[in-house]
Design a protein around this motif. Structure first.
Motif, short mmCIF file in Angstrom:
data_model
loop_
_atom_site.label_atom_id
_atom_site.label_comp_id
_atom_site.label_asym_id
_atom_site.label_seq_id
_atom_site.Cartn_x
_atom_site.Cartn_y
_atom_site.Cartn_z
N ALA A 65 -0.94 13.49 4.24
CA ALA A 65 -1.39 12.31 3.50
C ALA A 65 -1.15 12.47 2.01
O ALA A 65 -0.74 11.52 1.33
CB ALA A 65 -2.88 12.06 3.77
N GLU A 66 -1.37 13.67 1.48
CA GLU A 66 -1.17 13.90 0.05
C GLU A 66 0.30 13.77 -0.33
O GLU A 66 0.64 13.15 -1.34
CB GLU A 66 -1.70 15.29 -0.32
CG GLU A 66 -1.75 15.54 -1.82
CD GLU A 66 -2.52 16.81 -2.15
OE1 GLU A 66 -2.90 16.98 -3.33
OE2 GLU A 66 -2.75 17.63 -1.24
N ALA A 67 1.18 14.34 0.50
CA ALA A 67 2.61 14.23 0.22
C ALA A 67 3.08 12.78 0.25
O ALA A 67 3.82 12.33 -0.63
CB ALA A 67 3.41 15.07 1.22
N GLY A 68 2.63 12.04 1.26
CA GLY A 68 3.00 10.63 1.33
C GLY A 68 2.47 9.83 0.16
O GLY A 68 3.17 8.95 -0.36
N LEU A 69 1.27 10.14 -0.27
CA LEU A 69 0.68 9.43 -1.39
C LEU A 69 1.42 9.72 -2.69
O LEU A 69 1.65 8.82 -3.51
CB LEU A 69 -0.80 9.82 -1.52
CG LEU A 69 -1.69 8.96 -2.41
CD1 LEU A 69 -1.64 7.50 -1.99
CD2 LEU A 69 -3.12 9.47 -2.36
N LEU A 70 1.83 10.96 -2.89
CA LEU A 70 2.57 11.32 -4.10
C LEU A 70 3.91 10.59 -4.16
O LEU A 70 4.31 10.06 -5.22
CB LEU A 70 2.80 12.83 -4.16
CG LEU A 70 1.55 13.68 -4.41
CD1 LEU A 70 1.88 15.16 -4.24
CD2 LEU A 70 0.99 13.43 -5.79
N ILE A 71 4.62 10.54 -3.04
CA ILE A 71 5.89 9.82 -2.99
C ILE A 71 5.68 8.35 -3.31
O ILE A 71 6.45 7.74 -4.07
CB ILE A 71 6.53 10.00 -1.60
CG1 ILE A 71 6.98 11.45 -1.40
CG2 ILE A 71 7.72 9.06 -1.42
CD1 ILE A 71 7.36 11.78 0.03
N SER A 72 4.64 7.77 -2.74
CA SER A 72 4.37 6.35 -2.96
C SER A 72 4.00 6.06 -4.40
O SER A 72 4.47 5.07 -4.99
CB SER A 72 3.22 5.91 -2.04
OG SER A 72 3.56 6.12 -0.68
N LEU A 73 3.17 6.90 -5.00
CA LEU A 73 2.75 6.67 -6.38
C LEU A 73 3.93 6.75 -7.34
O LEU A 73 4.04 5.95 -8.27
CB LEU A 73 1.67 7.69 -6.77
CG LEU A 73 0.31 7.52 -6.11
CD1 LEU A 73 -0.58 8.72 -6.38
CD2 LEU A 73 -0.37 6.25 -6.60
N PHE A 74 4.81 7.70 -7.12
CA PHE A 74 5.97 7.83 -7.99
C PHE A 74 6.89 6.62 -7.85
O PHE A 74 7.38 6.07 -8.85
CB PHE A 74 6.73 9.11 -7.64
CG PHE A 74 7.89 9.41 -8.56
CD1 PHE A 74 7.67 9.75 -9.88
CD2 PHE A 74 9.20 9.36 -8.09
CE1 PHE A 74 8.73 10.03 -10.73
CE2 PHE A 74 10.26 9.63 -8.94
CZ PHE A 74 10.03 9.97 -10.25
N ALA A 75 7.11 6.16 -6.61
CA ALA A 75 7.97 5.00 -6.38
C ALA A 75 7.37 3.74 -6.99
O ALA A 75 8.08 2.93 -7.59
CB ALA A 75 8.20 4.81 -4.88
N VAL A 76 6.06 3.57 -6.86
CA VAL A 76 5.41 2.39 -7.45
C VAL A 76 5.53 2.43 -8.97
O VAL A 76 5.82 1.41 -9.61
CB VAL A 76 3.93 2.32 -7.02
CG1 VAL A 76 3.18 1.25 -7.81
CG2 VAL A 76 3.83 2.01 -5.54
#
Length: 445
Positions: A65-76
């Motif tokens: 979940a943390e890895a997915g959240l980091l990828i999403s935050l950077f893309a946003v």
């Protein structure tokens, strides 16, 4: 299942999503809804293929979940092109901090008075459910990212900010349960967990994103160096921003989001007596190496390449995590409180928190109503739940928080997925009519 069976299942799912992508675009369904249903079908209640029990597997699931959240935050962050000094940031900042704090307080009050939770567990529940999802909210941002509509921009920016802004309140809840040091008179919490974590995370990420972006653009446009491997650039920047922030006791989530924002704001460094290439706006007619090293296009080429790769990772992360979430529903006890808590959180508490945060912002009624409705819960809430379980949350309190969190997130994915297309379509049609009416009344029209 054997490796071959897993490969067949995952491959069939990916190809099916590609083939059905156009059909999904015409239906009031989101990809997250499909993943959620498939996850439940693969879970213990049906096929019994996935068994992501959140309590014994909290550490592994938390990493995912943390890895997915980091990828999403950077893309946003990379998608949001509004300058940080622009007044349009005022609304998402108020939503990310004022609305989020109000949401934590109201959920905590319900937790103590109606659910019978200890104060720490009630605060923790509020903090888990307070952040909105940056990926699902960014799907509402349908305009030009450099000139976005206030409604879509505010939702996407709020989702990027409040995943990090909720972390201090998660630590406060854990501290009140005796699972995290808060310091004498909450001094450590105020100074380190709240103020430094928030401000330090933003400062570290912004400085790193800006410095890295400028260095790459300089090397490419002046020396034809550091060309290519933009995938490594994006992942490397995520890793450095998160790692430095965490080592400095600052918010890694805010650092990664700020790094994405800063990288988007890196500007071109045109050399004297040079001109832009023709047809470079859509990157047609010129090879990547030419655009990447041209002083008028190096920054845009870098940003677009990094964003394109991160968006693909973002989609994969969304698929994996929502599938897991669907399977995890089998471990969420069907508590009687779920039936009233979920609608109250979505239909009452979120709109109330938005009203408190948007006083004086001059929003129209449709804008305020849509922002109040699209308080989309997702991967951030899942991560903070797993984070709390890793800290030692256990017993009936853990079961209650697991049940309320997972069912709230699942209900949000379904309800907001069903309503996103029709409601945003009506909103943009209303906005177009309003603009046309203003243009018709303007002098010389």
């Amino acid at each position: 299942m054997s490796l071959a069976e897993w490969a067949l299942s995952i491959g069939a799912l990916l190809v099916t999503m590609v083939l059905a992508g156009t059909l999904l675009g015409r239906l009031p369904l989101s990809s997250a809804m499909v993943y959620l249903a498939l996850g439940w079908l693969l879970g213990p209640d049906v096929a019994d293929v996935l068994r992501p029990d959140p309590v014994p597997n909290a550490e592994l699931l938390g990493w995912l979940a943390e890895a997915g959240l980091l990828i999403s935050l950077f893309a946003v962050g990379l998608r949001l092109g509004v300058p940080l000094r622009d007044r349009r940031w005022r609304l998402p900042l108020r939503l990310a901090f004022v609305s989020m704090a109000a949401m934590v307080a109201m959920v905590a009050a319900l937790g103590v008075w109606l659910l019978g939770l200890p104060l720490g567990a009630a605060v923790l529940l509020g903090a888990i459910l307070a952040p909105t999802d940056p990926v699902l909210a960014a799907g509402v941002l349908t305009d030009d990212p450099d000139k976005p509509d206030r409604f879509g921009f505010s939702l996407a920016a709020e989702g990027g900010l409040n995943d990090g802004a909720a972390f201090p309140f998660v630590l406060l809840g854990l501290g009140l349960l005796g699972l995290h040091p808060l310091g004498e008179g909450l001094l450590r919490w105020w100074s380190v967990d709240l103020l430094w974590s928030t401000l330090g995370g933003i400062a570290i990420g912004a400085a790193l994103g800006l410095a890295t972006g400028r260095l790459v653009v300089y090397l490419r446009s002046r020396h034809d160096e550091a060309v290519g491997l933009d995938e490594f650039l994006g992942l490397g920047l995520v890793g450095m921003a998160y790692g430095i922030a965490q080592l400095c006791l600052a918010s890694g989530f805010l650092a990664v989001f700020a790094a994405g924002l800063a990288l988007h704001r890196v500007r071109e460094r045109p050399q004297p007596h040079t001109r832009p290439l023709k047809a470079a706006d859509d990157l047609q007619g010129h090879p990547y190496a030419t655009l990447a090293t041209h002083s008028h296009h190096a920054s845009a080429t870098m940003r677009d390449s990094v964003l394109g790769f991160n968006e693909q990772l973002e989609r994969l992360a969304e698929m994996v995590l929502v599938l897991v979430l669907g399977a995890m529903l089998s471990y969420a006890r069907p508590l009687p409180a779920v039936w009233w808590f979920v609608p109250v959180a979505m239909l009452l508490l979120r709109p109330l928190s938005v009203v408190l945060a948007t006083v004086g912002e001059g929003l129209t009624l449709p804008q305020r109503a849509l922002i109040g409705w699209f308080g989309i819960r997702g991967i951030g809430s899942l991560f903070y739940l797993l984070f709390a379980l890793q800290f030692g949350l256990a017993g009936d309190v853990a079961d209650t928080l697991v049940s309320l969190t997972l069912w709230t997130v699942a209900a949000s994915i379904v309800a907001h997925g069903l309503t996103a297309q029709p409601l945003t379509g009506r909103y943009f049609a209303w906005r177009a009519r309003k603009r046309a009416a203003r243009a018709g009344r303007s002098p010389g029209a």
